[in-house]
Design an enzyme around this catalytic site. Structure first.
Site, PDB file in Angstrom:
ATOM      1  N   ASP A   2      47.222  63.662  78.306  1.00 38.71           N
ATOM      2  CA  ASP A   2      46.662  63.558  79.819  1.00 38.71           C
ATOM      3  C   ASP A   2      47.234  64.570  80.789  1.00 38.71           C
ATOM      4  O   ASP A   2      46.523  64.818  81.656  1.00 38.71           O
ATOM      5  CB  ASP A   2      46.937  62.052  80.077  1.00 38.71           C
ATOM      6  CG  ASP A   2      45.870  61.193  79.378  1.00 38.71           C
ATOM      7  OD1 ASP A   2      45.011  61.564  78.696  1.00 38.71           O
ATOM      8  OD2 ASP A   2      45.994  60.052  79.339  1.00 38.71           O
ATOM      9  N   LEU A   7      47.399  50.884  86.931  1.00 35.58           N
ATOM     10  CA  LEU A   7      47.363  49.667  86.000  1.00 35.58           C
ATOM     11  C   LEU A   7      48.815  49.260  85.633  1.00 35.58           C
ATOM     12  O   LEU A   7      49.197  47.954  85.659  1.00 35.58           O
ATOM     13  CB  LEU A   7      46.772  50.207  84.569  1.00 35.58           C
ATOM     14  CG  LEU A   7      46.568  49.044  83.435  1.00 35.58           C
ATOM     15  CD1 LEU A   7      45.691  47.751  84.219  1.00 35.58           C
ATOM     16  CD2 LEU A   7      45.980  49.678  82.324  1.00 35.58           C
TER      17      LEU A   7
END
Length: 264
Positions: free
Chosen positions: A53, A168
């Site tokens: 990512d 998150l």
């Protein structure tokens, strides 16, 4: 998310390949370049990013203003924004891929009396304490004070795509693509202890004011850009900038974000 719809034969010599600085990614790049070549960005129709990512974010930042779609293949660890790596059938996968259009956050950070520093964030903009002292931050949304004083390690504003990352981990909500919402999430809030953050409309403009900045210095971070000793930080979604990511039809980003909410 909509189909990218491109003829596989039209991609011959039009694929640019970028790789993370790892043996696994460079080995994957050698295999793909041997079959598809490696086009210059000025001639490319699509960019293939090999890594995790982090590489996807780095690639998107490098391509700002070029309007090139990026198809990632995971040669890293998590690879939430990436597709499964397979060396065969790349052109056909690209032809069938679906596109997700993302709009980054724009950060405008003020330090003393100097010119503001601006940067774009694909994942999140975060404010973080620089020392052992907790930060004290006032929060305004669209010019209206919403929290007079937050005592915390920090606070962040996330994009929907970034809501499964640092947001998150800080116990913020996961937001589906297209929800037109931005999570505002405190990091280790001490006062008010029960405040867990907010969901803001995507057109909201958030202003953070750092209280007692000399005693409690705060840094602002937009993906890779860090600005230390900030006094004020303004954050909003910049819809004038559009980033395109490509995903296999059975593994789209919207589906992953929904599935992540049921992961236990």
């Amino acid at each position: 998310m909509s189909p990218y719809w491109v003829d596989a034969t039209a991609l011959v010599g039009r694929i640019a390949i970028m790789a993370a600085p790892t043996d696994q990614a460079h080995d994957a790049m050698r295999r793909l370049v041997a079959e598809y070549g490696n086009a210059e960005l000025d001639r490319a129709q699509v960019v293939v990013a090999l890594g995790g990512d982090g590489l996807m974010l780095e690639t998107q930042h490098k391509l700002l203003g070029r309007n090139l779609p990026v198809y990632g293949m995971n040669c890293g660890s998590v690879g939430f924004l990436m597709n499964e790596f397979r060396a065969d059938g790349l052109a056909d996968r690209l032809a069938l891929a679906q596109e997700a259009i993302l709009h980054p956050l724009r950060m405008r950070a003020f330090v003393g009396d100097g010119e503001p520093v601006e940067a774009l964030a694909i994942n999140e903009v975060s404010l973080l304490r620089e020392t052992r002292q907790a930060a004290k931050i006032r929060i305004l949304v669209d010019g209206k004070q919403r929290l007079s004083e937050l005592i915390c390690d920090g606070i962040l504003v996330s994009t929907p795509a970034g809501s499964t990352a640092y947001n998150l981990s800080a116990h913020g909500p996961i937001v589906p693509l297209g929800a037109n919402l931005l999570p505002l999430t405190p990091i280790s809030a001490f006062r008010p202890r029960r405040w867990r953050g907010a969901l803001l409309p995507s057109e909201a403009r958030v202003m953070f004011e750092v209280l007692e900045p000399e005693k409690r210095p705060v840094a602002a971070v937009a993906d890779y850009t860090e600005v230390r000793d900030v006094r004020q930080v303004e954050v909003w979604e910049d819809r004038s900038v559009a980033l395109t990511m490509l995903f296999d039809p059975d593994h789209g980003l919207s589906e992953r974000i929904i599935a992540e909410q049921f992961t236990v």
